[in-house]
Scaffold this motif. Structure first.
Motif, mmCIF file in Angstrom:
data_model
loop_
_atom_site.group_PDB
_atom_site.id
_atom_site.type_symbol
_atom_site.label_atom_id
_atom_site.label_comp_id
_atom_site.label_asym_id
_atom_site.label_seq_id
_atom_site.Cartn_x
_atom_site.Cartn_y
_atom_site.Cartn_z
ATOM 1 N N PHE A 155 0.783 -1.208 -0.007
ATOM 2 C CA PHE A 155 -0.166 0.082 0.082
ATOM 3 C C PHE A 155 0.875 1.156 -0.112
ATOM 4 C CE2 PHE A 155 -1.795 3.526 2.561
ATOM 5 C CZ PHE A 155 -3.049 3.862 1.884
ATOM 6 N N ASN A 156 1.988 1.308 0.708
ATOM 7 C CA ASN A 156 2.558 2.353 0.998
ATOM 8 C C ASN A 156 3.640 2.768 -0.147
ATOM 9 O OD1 ASN A 156 2.328 3.845 3.652
ATOM 10 N ND2 ASN A 156 2.134 2.041 4.409
ATOM 11 N N ILE A 157 4.202 1.775 -0.846
ATOM 12 C CA ILE A 157 4.946 1.666 -1.941
ATOM 13 C C ILE A 157 4.223 2.352 -3.072
ATOM 14 C CG2 ILE A 157 4.869 -0.467 -3.134
ATOM 15 C CD1 ILE A 157 8.031 1.244 -2.334
ATOM 16 N N GLN A 158 2.843 1.717 -3.231
ATOM 17 C CA GLN A 158 1.932 2.367 -4.609
ATOM 18 C C GLN A 158 1.683 3.990 -4.162
ATOM 19 O OE1 GLN A 158 -0.302 0.550 -6.994
ATOM 20 N NE2 GLN A 158 1.508 -0.445 -7.108
ATOM 21 N N LEU A 159 1.471 4.231 -2.919
ATOM 22 C CA LEU A 159 1.098 5.450 -2.377
ATOM 23 C C LEU A 159 1.974 6.426 -2.632
ATOM 24 C CD1 LEU A 159 -1.587 7.061 -1.070
ATOM 25 C CD2 LEU A 159 0.090 6.696 1.013
ATOM 26 N N LEU A 195 3.595 -2.835 -10.848
ATOM 27 C CA LEU A 195 3.418 -4.004 -9.989
ATOM 28 C C LEU A 195 4.336 -5.060 -9.688
ATOM 29 C CD1 LEU A 195 0.783 -5.379 -9.028
ATOM 30 C CD2 LEU A 195 0.584 -6.279 -11.171
ATOM 31 N N PRO A 196 5.090 -5.596 -10.571
ATOM 32 C CA PRO A 196 6.253 -6.533 -10.214
ATOM 33 C C PRO A 196 7.090 -5.935 -9.161
ATOM 34 C CG PRO A 196 6.312 -6.499 -12.462
ATOM 35 C CD PRO A 196 5.377 -5.261 -11.844
ATOM 36 N N LEU A 197 7.630 -4.877 -9.049
ATOM 37 C CA LEU A 197 8.312 -4.079 -8.148
ATOM 38 C C LEU A 197 7.605 -3.914 -6.885
ATOM 39 C CD1 LEU A 197 10.302 -1.356 -10.164
ATOM 40 C CD2 LEU A 197 11.071 -3.576 -9.082
ATOM 41 N N THR A 198 6.335 -3.749 -6.966
ATOM 42 C CA THR A 198 5.532 -3.560 -5.706
ATOM 43 C C THR A 198 5.372 -5.046 -4.968
ATOM 44 O OG1 THR A 198 3.979 -2.006 -6.619
ATOM 45 C CG2 THR A 198 3.086 -3.121 -4.710
ATOM 46 N N PHE A 199 5.284 -5.995 -5.876
ATOM 47 C CA PHE A 199 5.271 -7.467 -5.041
ATOM 48 C C PHE A 199 6.493 -7.581 -4.611
ATOM 49 C CE2 PHE A 199 1.528 -8.546 -7.681
ATOM 50 C CZ PHE A 199 0.816 -9.120 -6.831
ATOM 51 N N LEU A 200 7.634 -7.168 -5.358
ATOM 52 C CA LEU A 200 9.115 -7.461 -4.822
ATOM 53 C C LEU A 200 9.517 -6.692 -3.468
ATOM 54 C CD1 LEU A 200 11.594 -9.014 -5.657
ATOM 55 C CD2 LEU A 200 12.385 -6.700 -6.558
ATOM 56 N N PHE A 201 8.881 -5.412 -3.712
ATOM 57 C CA PHE A 201 9.034 -4.647 -2.252
ATOM 58 C C PHE A 201 8.477 -5.237 -1.101
ATOM 59 C CE2 PHE A 201 7.915 -1.283 0.551
ATOM 60 C CZ PHE A 201 9.187 -0.664 0.855
ATOM 61 N N ALA A 202 7.041 -5.686 -1.354
ATOM 62 C CA ALA A 202 6.274 -6.106 -0.074
ATOM 63 C C ALA A 202 7.067 -7.491 0.355
ATOM 64 C CB ALA A 202 4.835 -6.365 -0.589
#
Lengths: 345, 298
Positions: free
Chosen positions: A83-87, A93-100
């Motif tokens: 949520f925070n990285i998207q915000l 998307l792939p980087l969001t998953f990776l970060f999470a």
């Protein structure tokens, strides 16, 4: 000295491989075309997220032998990180998953540190520290939920390469693809060289140390990987299924639910997580349908809920008594039976 | 630090010590069962709730105090026997984790059953102990907490002498020491386990009455287990003195942290602080406070 206590991975039978392919084809093509909205929303989406969480915990508990009661907290870490990285950065998307998953892994390693000195129930109880601390953290500090007044935030729609995962079917396909890819990865991992290390640590730590298995590293790696997968499960849970994020959704009950999935499904099996998650998602639905049908409004909602809790608890106890190795071994027996019947004809 | 501040610290610490005894009270129920069955009995909290709810409902229906106490004791004994017969015996020789999961399922059954029978509303429980604080040398101490601590200590004395001086207690210690040797000399494991579950039920009743008088008898009473778990980790799952000393340490440090650390992080730290204390101590002293001298906690 027998390290491979379980039989090594069977060579993939063509029959088994065919069955899996057929199942995947059904899931990828058949479901989006034919399944009702209710089936996808109420059964398949929670099923996928919980299966993945069960898979992650199974890696830690089933293969590496470390019990965790804080799985839901790592789901929360994944969800809040995404949520925070998207915000704040709006990464693809792939980087969001990776970060999470990386964030969840890092937190998992920190809370996995006691495993270097504690074992069994002592470790299990100390993982509760993760459960309570992280839930408190997300509740207490508004920064994590972007200072939302109620603490419940609606998850933004995920999108990648021009596709937005907003419709029911697209969210389902996103979850399904993620779960499939991670399952393949875990399958390769637990049938690869790492298997020996994990199982050696689980079965006899001293012996593992003597033959040169890096015990500490294996334990921490198991915590990291398991938390990363559970973190992704948290992302799926809140972005594709609920589409809201709140700390209460990741409470102790959820952690126990995930542990039930891993144990009822069958420890140290991959399909166990899916079978267990299926049972945990479908059984309460069946129960509420069943009780609505039997009592037909004769009982108030509170009593129905309590009755369901009793039945669910009793089912778990009965199940543990009757089937020590979980749903997975029932499936084994069924397939063996079918095979012998087919062989006879 | 001036004199009054110092007195305040002492007051907070004493209050914490006394509430720590209440944690120990719940923890002792765990220890009894863990020693004989090797089970971390998660249903202990549900048993606390069930005992308190049964007692308070009986009293509300006009049953005299003493009679209600006897009836509840009998019911807890029957519950213990039933658990031994339906859950423990079929699960004999299974892995500790399986047994733990079974007690989780059991906790749901007992909680749901207790509330289905007696209702979900909150009951006030008055044990007739005054809650007025009194003063000793400038420190205010809650009368109720003091009585509760005294009762808890009395319970420990009773339990200890039961295990030391009675035949059943002797066989209990034999089973706890070495289950296989105990079976080999002909002790009836089932009977001993039933006795222990009954004893755990009695402990649950005492804990339920004291906690219930403090918090009101309601569902959240079953969550006191979460307070007892860090006490167990610190004191050792198999040590009654450990449970008491760890309860005191955790009670005092929790209250002090609430007063002096809480305001800096926005409060509400009592949910996890106890776990951090337990882990910090174990990091320095991995064998724990009591229990067997081993280098790693199994």
């Amino acid at each position: 000295m027998s390290l491979a206590v379980e039989a090594p991975a069977r060579p993939l039978l063509t029959g088994q491989r065919l069955a899996i392919l057929a199942l995947l084809a059904l899931a990828f093509l058949g479901v989006p075309a034919f399944a009702s909205p209710w089936t996808i929303e109420a059964i398949l989406l929670p099923f996928l997220a919980l299966s993945l969480a069960g898979l992650g915990l199974n890696l830690l508990t089933g293969y590496a032998g470390q019990v965790s009661l804080g799985s839901a907290a790592f789901m929360a870490v994944g969800a809040y990180a995404a949520f925070n990285i998207q915000l704040r950065l709006g990464l693809p998307l792939p980087l969001t998953f990776l970060f999470a998953s990386t964030t969840a892994a890092a937190v998992g390693v920190i809370f996995g540190l006691p495993s270097l000195r504690l074992k069994g129930f002592y470790l299990a109880v100390s993982t509760l520290a993760a459960q309570f601390f992280l839930q408190w953290l997300f509740n207490k500090f508004g920064w994590f939920s972007n200072y939302s007044a109620s603490g419940v935030i609606s998850a933004p729609v995920l999108g990648f390469a021009g596709i937005t995962f907003d419709s029911r079917e697209s969210r389902y396909l996103l979850a399904l693809t993620t779960v499939t890819l991670i399952t393949i990865f875990v399958h390769r991992l637990v049938n690869g060289p790492a298997r020996i290390n994990l199982i050696a640590v689980r079965d006899n730590e001293t012996a593992a140390k003597v033959i040169g298995v890096p015990v500490l590293r294996t334990k921490l790696a198991a915590f990291a990987l398991s938390s990363a997968i559970i973190g992704i499960a948290g992302v799926l849970w809140s972005f594709t299924y609920l589409r809201t994020i709140e700390p209460e959704g990741f409470n102790l009950d959820r952690s126990f639910q995930i542990l039930f999935i891993a144990i009822i499904g069958g420890l140290a099996t991959l399909r166990g997580a899916f079978l267990g998650a299926g049972l945990i998602v479908v059984f309460p639905l069946l129960l509420s349908r069943g009780s609505a049908w039997i009592f037909d409004g004769g009982l108030d909602a509170g009593s129905v809920q309590l009755t369901q809790r009793i039945v669910l608890g009793a089912t778990i106890v009965t199940f543990l008594i009757l089937e020590p190795n979980g749903l997975s071994s029932i499936l084994d027996r069924v397939t063996a039976r079918v095979r012998s019947l087919m062989g006879r004809t | 630090m001036d004199w009054y501040e110092f007195l305040f610290v002492i007051e907070v610490a004493v209050g914490g010590l006394l509430s720590g005894v209440m944690y120990s009270l719940v923890a002792i129920g765990f220890v009894l069962i863990y020693k004989t069955s090797g089970v971390l009995n998660f249903a202990q909290g549900a048993m606390v709730l069930f005992a308190a709810l049964t007692f308070v409902s009986l009293v509300e229906r006009g049953v005299p105090f003493a009679l209600a106490l006897v009836i509840t004791l009998l019911i807890m004994g029957l519950l213990g026997l039933a658990i031994e017969r339906t859950v423990l015996r079929p699960l004999a020789n299974r892995s500790p984790m399986t047994l733990f999961m079974a007690t989780l399922g059991l906790a749901w059954v007992i909680e749901g059953g207790a509330q289905l029978i007696w209702g979900t509303q909150v009951h006030a429980l008055d044990l007739g102990i005054s809650n007025a604080p009194f003063e000793i040398g400038g420190i205010f101490i809650s009368n109720f907490d003091l009585v509760a601590a005294a009762l808890a200590l009395a319970l420990v004395v009773v339990l200890t002498s039961f295990f030391r001086f009675t035949r059943t207690g002797l066989s209990f210690r034999a089973v706890a020491d070495d289950t296989f040797a105990a079976i080999a000399i002909g002790l009836k494991l089932n009977r001993i386990q039933a006795a222990v579950w009954t004893a755990a039920g009695v402990v649950a009743l005492v804990a339920g009455l004291l906690w219930g008088a403090r918090l009101g008898v309601q569902f959240s009473l079953s969550l006191v287990v979460l307070k007892a778990l860090p006490v167990l980790v610190l004191g050792g799952f198999d040590s009654v003195p450990g449970a008491i000393v760890a309860g005191l340490i955790i009670g005092a440090s929790e209250k002090l942290a609430e007063v002096y650390l809480g305001p800096y992080v926005g409060g509400g730290i009592e949910g996890w602080f106890a776990y951090v204390v337990a882990l910090a101590v174990l990091l320095i002293r991995p064998q724990g406070l009591f229990g067997r001298k081993i280098t790693e906690r199994f």
